[in-house]
Design an enzyme around this catalytic site. Structure first.
Site, mmCIF file in Angstrom:
data_model
loop_
_atom_site.group_PDB
_atom_site.id
_atom_site.type_symbol
_atom_site.label_atom_id
_atom_site.label_comp_id
_atom_site.label_asym_id
_atom_site.label_seq_id
_atom_site.Cartn_x
_atom_site.Cartn_y
_atom_site.Cartn_z
ATOM 1 C CB CYS A 18 6.718 -1.486 5.563
ATOM 2 S SG CYS A 18 5.159 -0.150 5.136
ATOM 3 N N GLY A 49 -0.920 -2.884 0.266
ATOM 4 C CA GLY A 49 0.978 -1.976 0.294
ATOM 5 C C GLY A 49 1.182 -2.898 1.439
ATOM 6 C CB CYS A 50 3.857 -1.989 3.744
ATOM 7 S SG CYS A 50 4.303 -1.853 5.271
ATOM 8 C CG PHE A 51 0.691 -5.686 6.520
ATOM 9 C CD1 PHE A 51 1.656 -5.474 7.666
ATOM 10 C CD2 PHE A 51 0.443 -7.240 6.342
ATOM 11 C CE1 PHE A 51 3.033 -6.894 7.551
ATOM 12 C CE2 PHE A 51 1.214 -7.857 6.608
ATOM 13 C CZ PHE A 51 2.564 -8.455 7.430
#
Length: 217
Positions: A18, A49-51
């Site tokens: 992201c 990592g990216c939510f």
């Protein structure tokens, strides 16, 4: 069996992450801690990592009532996204999963956690790098800690990945919901290129592996 499932989904981590989030339209949030009036629900908090990507995945699970994207594990009160991205707050991007233990167990949520991101890359998932993208399990009690440690040790021993697992286990202290534009991101932006070309392929792979755990629509 678990090892074969892990190997079938490990390719999730190879997709671009992201890194484009700075281009999103920002909406202010008061960052209040969210609670639920349903006494049957428990919570699990994971950093993968990216939510954006994994929020969409956990939302598909039967027994999961709500998923909130946010920040935890740092020393700054009510951090903003920009502050977390500065890599100075100590927070990780993470998800707080509200679930019904009568329908899905913490054990099952842990299986999903291990299988939908790469737990062997230190402070990195795909193109996203920094301590805010670390792989982390925030445990609320010793039972959760023990189960997470057990999984981590067994998976390392199994050789499911070529490199050792670097996931950290950290005590849960406080969870701060992220700004409103981060919440329910995939469902609110399905036509966006990032959702179509990054998140959707991950969801499709996840849905094939966990088809017996998905919500009935």
């Amino acid at each position: 069996m678990l090892k074969s499932i892990l190997l079938s989904v490990i390719s999730f981590a190879g997709l671009t992450s992201c890194a484009q989030k700075d281009n999103a339209v920002k909406i202010k949030s008061d960052n209040k801690i969210m609670t639920t009036s349903n006494a049957k629900l428990d919570t699990a908090t994971f950093g993968t990592g990216c939510f954006w990507c994994t929020e969409a995945i956990f939302q598909q699970l039967e027994g999961v009532e709500k998923v909130v994207s946010g920040y935890s594990g740092g020393h700054v009160v009510n951090p903003t996204y920009e502050e977390v991205c500065s890599k100075t707050t100590g927070h990780a991007e993470c998800l707080q999963v509200f679930y019904d233990p009568a329908k899905i167990s913490y054990d099952e949520l842990l299986k999903v956690f291990w299988e939908v991101h790469d737990p062997t890359t230190l402070n990195r998932q795909g193109a996203d790098a920094g301590p805010q993208y670390r792989s982390v399990i925030f445990y609320k009690n010793e039972a959760e800690k023990a189960l997470a440690e057990k999984y981590k040790a067994e998976l390392d021993k199994s050789g499911a990945w070529d490199n050792p697992i670097v996931t950290t286990l950290e005590p849960m202290t406080v969870f701060y919901p992220a700004e409103a534009y981060h919440q329910n991101y995939y469902n609110n932006n399905t036509s966006q290129g990032y959702c179509q070309f990054v998140i959707r392929p991950k969801l499709e792979k996840f849905e094939k592996v966990f088809k017996d755990k998905l919500k009935k629509h």
